[in-house]
Motif scaffolding. Structure first.
Motif, short mmCIF file in Angstrom:
data_model
loop_
_atom_site.label_atom_id
_atom_site.label_comp_id
_atom_site.label_asym_id
_atom_site.label_seq_id
_atom_site.Cartn_x
_atom_site.Cartn_y
_atom_site.Cartn_z
N VAL A 50 -43.36 -94.92 -5.71
CA VAL A 50 -43.30 -95.08 -4.79
C VAL A 50 -43.58 -93.48 -3.52
N PRO A 51 -44.98 -94.06 -2.14
CA PRO A 51 -44.79 -92.50 -1.45
C PRO A 51 -43.85 -92.46 -0.79
N LYS A 52 -43.27 -91.58 -0.51
CA LYS A 52 -42.35 -90.91 0.41
C LYS A 52 -42.63 -91.44 1.08
N PHE A 91 -48.60 -98.84 -7.41
CA PHE A 91 -49.52 -99.21 -6.09
C PHE A 91 -49.38 -99.11 -5.38
N GLY A 92 -48.45 -98.91 -4.75
CA GLY A 92 -47.40 -98.37 -3.12
C GLY A 92 -49.39 -97.59 -2.63
N GLY A 93 -49.55 -96.49 -2.80
CA GLY A 93 -50.14 -96.15 -2.00
C GLY A 93 -51.51 -96.46 -1.68
N PHE A 216 -59.95 -95.88 -2.15
CA PHE A 216 -59.28 -96.68 -1.44
C PHE A 216 -57.84 -96.22 -1.09
N THR A 217 -57.64 -95.52 -1.62
CA THR A 217 -55.83 -95.32 -0.96
C THR A 217 -55.57 -94.91 0.66
N LYS A 218 -54.65 -95.53 0.39
CA LYS A 218 -53.97 -95.31 1.66
C LYS A 218 -53.76 -94.25 1.98
N VAL A 219 -53.02 -93.11 0.56
CA VAL A 219 -52.41 -92.10 0.81
C VAL A 219 -52.96 -91.12 -0.06
N PRO A 222 -52.12 -86.49 -4.51
CA PRO A 222 -52.82 -86.29 -5.27
C PRO A 222 -52.72 -87.59 -6.06
N LEU A 223 -51.54 -87.90 -5.97
CA LEU A 223 -50.97 -88.68 -7.46
C LEU A 223 -51.22 -89.96 -6.83
N TYR A 224 -52.00 -90.19 -5.81
CA TYR A 224 -52.46 -91.46 -5.75
C TYR A 224 -54.06 -91.65 -6.07
#
Length: 369
Positions: A50-52, A91-93, A216-219, A222-224
């Motif tokens: 999950v994004p920080k 998916f939070g990203g 389409f990443t919101k974050v 690299p992870l997303y």
């Protein structure tokens, strides 16, 4: 000879103790127990990807995979639920930021779901109307939200994507909007509670839809940007590796006991020792190759080395399949030497064997390519 970089080094001893003590009871209950879930919440294992900015750990992928392997080594069912729910946490990203902030504020947040496009989402003036049934939602009994893929419909007709194919998008549902259907009746992974679920005429706003695509990443980290396909392959292969190492550990103890209790001939003792050492050696080689490929691929994304990304992603796919196959082969080769205890339904050996032969049926590892 020992397992190289044994997964046990990734976990604290008290965590291992809790997981191992509760695993047989969780299987009897056919779901994870409150004590196991509390440990997961304390360690934030559902939030590893999950994004920080939403309170998650946002771990480096290659380190997360090593921890996943350790959790599957501690117990196959618990490791599997954490893997699938952590993957959905990734998916939070891609979620609407305000919606994601609300979801992940819950310390017990867990997203279960399915990637099968067995639902429909009908476009309305204020969102979508969702209907569908999905199978195999690991963690369905302890989740706070569900995710599922749906075919998009408008005016009763499928909406097509740029390739002329039916448009498919994933959605997020609250637990209260979902009906869980008891359907997990398989020999292994019993406490995952991987039941089916259905959604009937649920209206969701546009912010509940998202796209799993780096564009389409919101974050934008690299992870997303790392592809979900290889992320899934690596984490699931690590599960099988962890279970195989658990089985090897149990075999080591079982073989030592057999040497004493069965009064084996020297040549029989030598055969036991040989098959065990051969299994360890083979798994060490495949694991080393797997983690080398994963580390190289992850490095490509952390330093934005686009030149080798494609090849190294392909290497991750091949290495994941090789590890999954070798883990299953090793367990099958060792099993006949374990005696009837391995066939006793309530033995630890049998539980690990059943977990391995259930988890290895995942469709990602059905074929070699």
């Amino acid at each position: 000879m020992d397992i190289s970089y044994h997964p046990s080094t990734q976990l604290q001893a008290d965590c291992i103790g809790i997981i191992r003590r509760t695993a047989p009871l969780a299987e009897q209950a056919r779901q994870l127990l409150p004590q196991q879930l509390e440990l997961i919440y304390q360690q934030q294992w559902f939030k590893m990807l999950v994004p920080k900015q939403y309170g998650g750990l946002e771990m480096d992928l290659n380190q997360e995979v090593r921890l996943i392997e350790a959790l599957a080594w501690a117990d196959g069912s618990l490791g599997w639920v954490i893997t699938l729910c952590t993957g959905a946490g990734w998916f939070g990203g891609f979620l609407d930021e305000q919606f994601a902030q609300q979801i992940f504020a819950d310390r017990s947040v867990c997203l279960a779901g399915s990637g099968a496009p067995t639902g429909t989402a009908t476009v309305t003036s204020n969102g979508y109307v969702i209907n569908g049934t999905w199978k195999y939602a690991s963690g369905a009994l302890n989740t706070t939200h569900f995710t599922a893929n749906c075919k998009i419909l408008e005016d009763g007709q499928p909406v097509l994507n740029q390739h002329g194919e039916p448009l498919i998008q994933p959605f997020v549902f609250k637990k209260s909007e979902v009906n869980v259907i008891p359907a997990w009746a398989y020999i292994g992974m019993v406490s995952t509670g991987s039941h089916s679920f259905e959604v009937k005429n649920v209206v969701v706003p546009p912010c509940r839809a998202f796209k799993i695509d780096a564009a389409f990443t919101k974050v934008s980290r690299p992870l997303y940007i790392y592809p979900f396909h290889q992320l899934a392959e690596a984490t699931l292969a690590a599960n099988l590796s962890g279970m195989a190492i658990h089985f090897i550990d149990l075999c080591r103890d079982a073989f030592a006991e057999k040497n004493v209790s069965k009064n084996l001939k020297p040549e029989q003792q030598a055969e036991l020792s040989s098959v065990l050492l051969s299994s360890i050696s083979e798994l060490n080689l495949v694991r080393e190759s797997f983690y080398m490929c994963l580390d190289q691929s992850w490095s490509d994304f952390t330093i934005a080395n686009r030149a080798s990304q494609t090849q190294n992603l392909q290497n991750v796919s091949l290495a994941s399949r090789a590890l999954a196959k070798k883990a299953r082969q090793i367990v099958d080769e060792l099993y006949p030497y374990c005696g009837l205890d391995a066939a006793r339904s309530h033995s630890e050996l049998n539980r690990v064997w059943r977990d391995m032969h259930t988890a290895s049926q995942h469709s990602l590892f059905t074929f070699s390519v």
